[in-house]
Scaffold this motif. Structure first.
Motif, PDB file in Angstrom:
ATOM      1  N   THR A  59    -149.119 -45.043   4.841  1.00 50.59           N
ATOM      2  CA  THR A  59    -147.969 -44.991   3.943  1.00 50.59           C
ATOM      3  C   THR A  59    -148.352 -44.384   2.601  1.00 50.59           C
ATOM      4  O   THR A  59    -149.065 -44.997   1.808  1.00 50.59           O
ATOM      5  CB  THR A  59    -147.331 -46.376   3.719  1.00 50.59           C
ATOM      6  N   TYR A  71    -139.239 -49.183   4.122  1.00 50.16           N
ATOM      7  CA  TYR A  71    -139.942 -48.023   4.677  1.00 50.16           C
ATOM      8  C   TYR A  71    -141.102 -48.500   5.537  1.00 50.16           C
ATOM      9  O   TYR A  71    -141.766 -49.485   5.212  1.00 50.16           O
ATOM     10  CB  TYR A  71    -140.482 -47.084   3.598  1.00 50.16           C
ATOM     11  N   GLU A  72    -141.338 -47.806   6.646  1.00 57.50           N
ATOM     12  CA  GLU A  72    -142.505 -48.022   7.501  1.00 57.50           C
ATOM     13  C   GLU A  72    -142.956 -46.650   7.987  1.00 57.50           C
ATOM     14  O   GLU A  72    -142.145 -45.871   8.493  1.00 57.50           O
ATOM     15  CB  GLU A  72    -142.165 -48.892   8.712  1.00 57.50           C
ATOM     16  N   SER A  73    -144.237 -46.369   7.850  1.00 55.96           N
ATOM     17  CA  SER A  73    -144.732 -45.098   8.384  1.00 55.96           C
ATOM     18  C   SER A  73    -144.750 -45.121   9.904  1.00 55.96           C
ATOM     19  O   SER A  73    -144.651 -44.079  10.555  1.00 55.96           O
ATOM     20  CB  SER A  73    -146.136 -44.800   7.847  1.00 55.96           C
ATOM     21  N   GLY A  89    -138.049 -44.256   8.249  1.00 58.47           N
ATOM     22  CA  GLY A  89    -139.384 -43.749   8.546  1.00 58.47           C
ATOM     23  C   GLY A  89    -139.716 -43.689  10.017  1.00 58.47           C
ATOM     24  O   GLY A  89    -138.908 -43.301  10.864  1.00 58.47           O
ATOM     25  N   GLU A 100    -142.716 -38.804   8.769  1.00 59.06           N
ATOM     26  CA  GLU A 100    -143.865 -38.766   7.865  1.00 59.06           C
ATOM     27  C   GLU A 100    -144.401 -37.338   7.744  1.00 59.06           C
ATOM     28  O   GLU A 100    -144.783 -36.899   6.655  1.00 59.06           O
ATOM     29  CB  GLU A 100    -144.961 -39.703   8.365  1.00 59.06           C
ATOM     30  N   LYS A 159    -143.404 -44.111  -0.589  1.00 57.53           N
ATOM     31  CA  LYS A 159    -143.047 -45.485  -0.954  1.00 57.53           C
ATOM     32  C   LYS A 159    -142.193 -45.528  -2.216  1.00 57.53           C
ATOM     33  O   LYS A 159    -141.239 -46.306  -2.304  1.00 57.53           O
ATOM     34  CB  LYS A 159    -144.317 -46.327  -1.152  1.00 57.53           C
TER      35      LYS A 159
END
Length: 279
Positions: free
Chosen positions: A11, A183-185, A206, A50, A16
């Motif tokens: 991340t 958010y999450e990668s 994400g 990403e 972020k």
């Protein structure tokens, strides 16, 4: 040294900062990320989102970034009989909503608590928050205060950090796993839960969009508001037939994403590179 560099990030700071209003990162983090990205021969991203964000925010070509999702250890994360899992954890009947992760604002626990206040189920509903790490005490206190303010009483339980070997029992005992992050990668939690046969309700953010199959292994919620999450959670919680079908589909999907496959793809990236000329 003339050795190619392959970089992977957990991340990125610039992503972020744009995911949650008011979120701050130390300036040196972005500076060093840019330096590493500029020096790298290849960058491995966990999702298409990403990859595109790295190209846009860090000024590199898409060709430099390979997308290789994370994997799951299917020998560890696999279904446990729900009755046995609940018995081992000392739980009786009722509905169980599970959250697992690192306790920080980006993970959306405030949203989960506000969502819980809208859910049907009375005292038979439990929300288990599994996770924590050094330095998170202040955040936990704030969340517990919010839970009291919302009148959640015994519905919400903070278990603290958990040994990874015990997580399959929690995933299997739960009716649904929720990932309300801003958010999450990627979201290892969503993948692990599905590997254990548990549907996931997550924010459409994400890399989660590539982990949860909307309408098949769970639901992706487009809006980060309690009402939207409550609707999706109740659909899974109170439709046993749907939950079973989603759980079976989730397990099949997750077990196709093993670390062996990830390792093979990463090795192919390394094999494609050639030593750099040293000037």
């Amino acid at each position: 040294w003339g050795v190619p560099l392959v970089a992977t990030f957990h991340t990125l700071a610039e992503i972020k900062k744009r995911a949650l209003a008011g979120h701050r990162e130390p300036p040196i983090r972005s500076q060093e990320e840019r330096r590493v990205i500029a020096a790298a021969s290849r960058i491995i991203a966990f999702s298409r989102h990403e990859r595109e964000s790295i190209a846009q925010l860090y000024g590199v070509s898409l060709e430099k970034v390979e997308v290789i999702p994370c994997g799951v250890d299917a020998s560890v994360f696999k279904p446990v009989d729900r009755g046995e899992a609940r018995k081992l954890r000392g739980w009786d009947g009722g509905k169980v909503v599970l959250w697992v992760g690192r306790i920080e604002p980006m993970k959306g626990l405030d949203l989960l608590l506000r969502t819980t206040a809208l859910l049907d189920g009375g005292d038979s509903l439990r929300v288990l928050i599994v996770g924590g790490e050094a330095g998170a005490d202040g955040e936990v206190r704030s969340l517990k205060a919010l839970a009291r303010q919302l009148g959640l009483g015994r519905k919400v339980k903070f278990t603290g950090a958990m040994d990874q070997r015990l997580l399959p029992y929690y995933y299997s005992a739960a009716d649904v796993c929720v990932v309300p992050s801003y958010y999450e990668s990627f979201s290892m939690v969503a993948l692990e839960a599905q590997a254990c046969g548990t549907p996931v309700v997550a924010g459409r953010v994400g890399g989660v969009q590539n982990v949860v199959r909307h309408g098949e292994t769970g639901y992706l919620v487009p809006y980060h508001c309690p009402e939207s999450f409550a609707n999706s959670l109740e659909t899974v919680l109170y439709n046993e037939a749907l939950r079973k079908v989603m759980g079976c589909a989730a397990r099949r999907w997750a077990h196709s994403m093993t670390w062996e496959r990830v390792a093979l793809r990463v090795s192919q990236v390394y094999a494609s590179l050639r030593p750099l000329e040293v000037v």
